[in-house]
Write an enzyme that holds these catalytic residues in place. Structure first.
Site, PDB file in Angstrom:
ATOM      1  N   ASP A  34      -1.777  38.742  62.937  1.00  0.00           N
ATOM      2  CA  ASP A  34      -2.584  39.074  64.103  1.00  0.00           C
ATOM      3  C   ASP A  34      -2.713  37.812  64.949  1.00  0.00           C
ATOM      4  OD1 ASP A  34      -4.502  39.681  65.978  1.00  0.00           O
ATOM      5  OD2 ASP A  34      -5.945  40.517  64.551  1.00  0.00           O
ATOM      6  N   ILE A  35      -2.032  37.791  66.101  1.00  0.00           N
ATOM      7  CA  ILE A  35      -1.986  36.547  66.873  1.00  0.00           C
ATOM      8  C   ILE A  35      -3.333  36.184  67.476  1.00  0.00           C
ATOM      9  CG2 ILE A  35       0.475  36.792  67.371  1.00  0.00           C
ATOM     10  CD1 ILE A  35      -0.344  37.535  70.281  1.00  0.00           C
ATOM     11  N   ALA A  58       1.872  42.084  72.119  1.00  0.00           N
ATOM     12  CA  ALA A  58       1.114  42.253  73.362  1.00  0.00           C
ATOM     13  C   ALA A  58       0.269  43.514  73.291  1.00  0.00           C
ATOM     14  CB  ALA A  58       2.057  42.336  74.561  1.00  0.00           C
ATOM     15  N   TYR A 123      -4.364  44.508  82.907  1.00  0.00           N
ATOM     16  CA  TYR A 123      -3.183  44.199  82.093  1.00  0.00           C
ATOM     17  C   TYR A 123      -2.417  43.025  82.692  1.00  0.00           C
ATOM     18  CZ  TYR A 123       1.545  44.545  80.208  1.00  0.00           C
ATOM     19  OH  TYR A 123       2.773  44.249  79.650  1.00  0.00           O
TER      20      TYR A 123
END
Length: 287
Positions: A34-35, A58, A123
């Site tokens: 999980d970045i 993303a 976004y």
């Protein structure tokens, strides 16, 4: 060259694994990395010590980004920061995948890499914040902006159109949004080419040519041999929570000037995709 892919379970991430199949490749899905978790990113990068990190992770649900703003920024900005810092600590090259949504969509020509950005939704704003953090925190970076992605390993416009066309025999698609559909297999191969060079910076990478969503749908149905009553509508007739850029064609100028061959035309890429997914019906459609 040892490669680590973050977001390996997604549509692009799966094709990146194929593009780098001949190299030592650590492919980590969201469940595996999980970045948004700084410590987890640092530990994974320190443990594997890759030469190249590919950040394909993303938060891409454009409409939900309008209400789930914190989540969008957590992945697209903070996550990008975490990966950039970890890459810089070990001197790794970093590919950060971004989007045409960083532009406002009002240009009268294809957007170049150095054109002024101006996203019109959360976004795009979160992805632009990620770009800015990568630029400032990791010297050896490639920021790759792409557009209108579709591929074999995830939900996408082509699959949706074929399903609707076959189930309903009719479709209504906007004709006042113009962009360049991009096949993730082609994008992944281009990224593979890019990381073999020290040509760091910002790149626009998309299949060549441009069309509206309506024209793209028409190509899909024609090539797949699906008889559909296809109706063109305007964006205001199909309201969505998030605004979409009306024009998001990108000039792949820096890629071209760096001596690389242009990606094939979007229609040729679509033919290849349909053949590879057994959707195409006879004939030789290569133009």
């Amino acid at each position: 060259m040892k490669v680590l892919i973050a977001g390996a379970g997604g549509m692009l991430g799966t094709d990146l694994q194929k593009a780098f199949a001949d190299t030592p490749c650590i492919a980590l899905t969201r469940n595996e990395l999980d970045i948004t978790q700084e410590l987890a990113v640092r530990e994974a990068v320190q443990m594997h010590r890759p030469d190249v990190i590919l950040n394909a992770a993303a938060y891409t649900n454009v409409d939900r980004c309008e209400t789930e703003i914190d989540q969008a920024y957590a992945v697209n900005a903070v996550g990008a920061r975490n990966v950039a810092v970890a890459a810089e600590q070990i001197g790794a090259r970093l590919v950060h995948v971004s989007t045409d949504y960083v532009f406002p969509g009002v240009s009268d020509r294809p957007y170049r890499e150095e054109d002024e950005t101006g996203p019109i939704g959360e976004y795009g704003r979160s992805k632009l914040a990620g770009e800015q953090l990568v630029r400032s925190l990791c010297k050896k970076h490639y920021i790759v902006r792409t557009s209108w992605l579709y591929g074999k390993h995830g939900p996408n416009f082509v699959k949706t159109m074929l399903r609707i066309g076959r189930e309903q025999g009719a479709a209504r698609v906007v004709d006042d949004q113009v962009g360049s559909p991009t096949y993730t297999a082609d994008l992944a191969q281009a990224i593979r080419t890019l990381v073999e060079t020290p040509q760091y910076g910002v790149y626009h990478l998309s299949n060549q040519g441009a069309c509206s969503w309506h024209a793209f749908a028409e190509d899909i149905f024609t090539l797949a041999g699906v008889d559909v009553n296809l109706q063109a509508i305007k964006t205001h007739e199909f309201p969505r929570p998030a605004k979409r850029p009306a024009y998001s064609v990108m000039d792949n100028m820096m890629w071209r000037l760096s001596g690389h061959a242009s990606l094939r035309h979007y229609r040729a890429a679509l033919v290849a995709y349909l053949r590879e997914t057994d959707e195409i019906q006879g004939g030789d459609h290569t133009s």
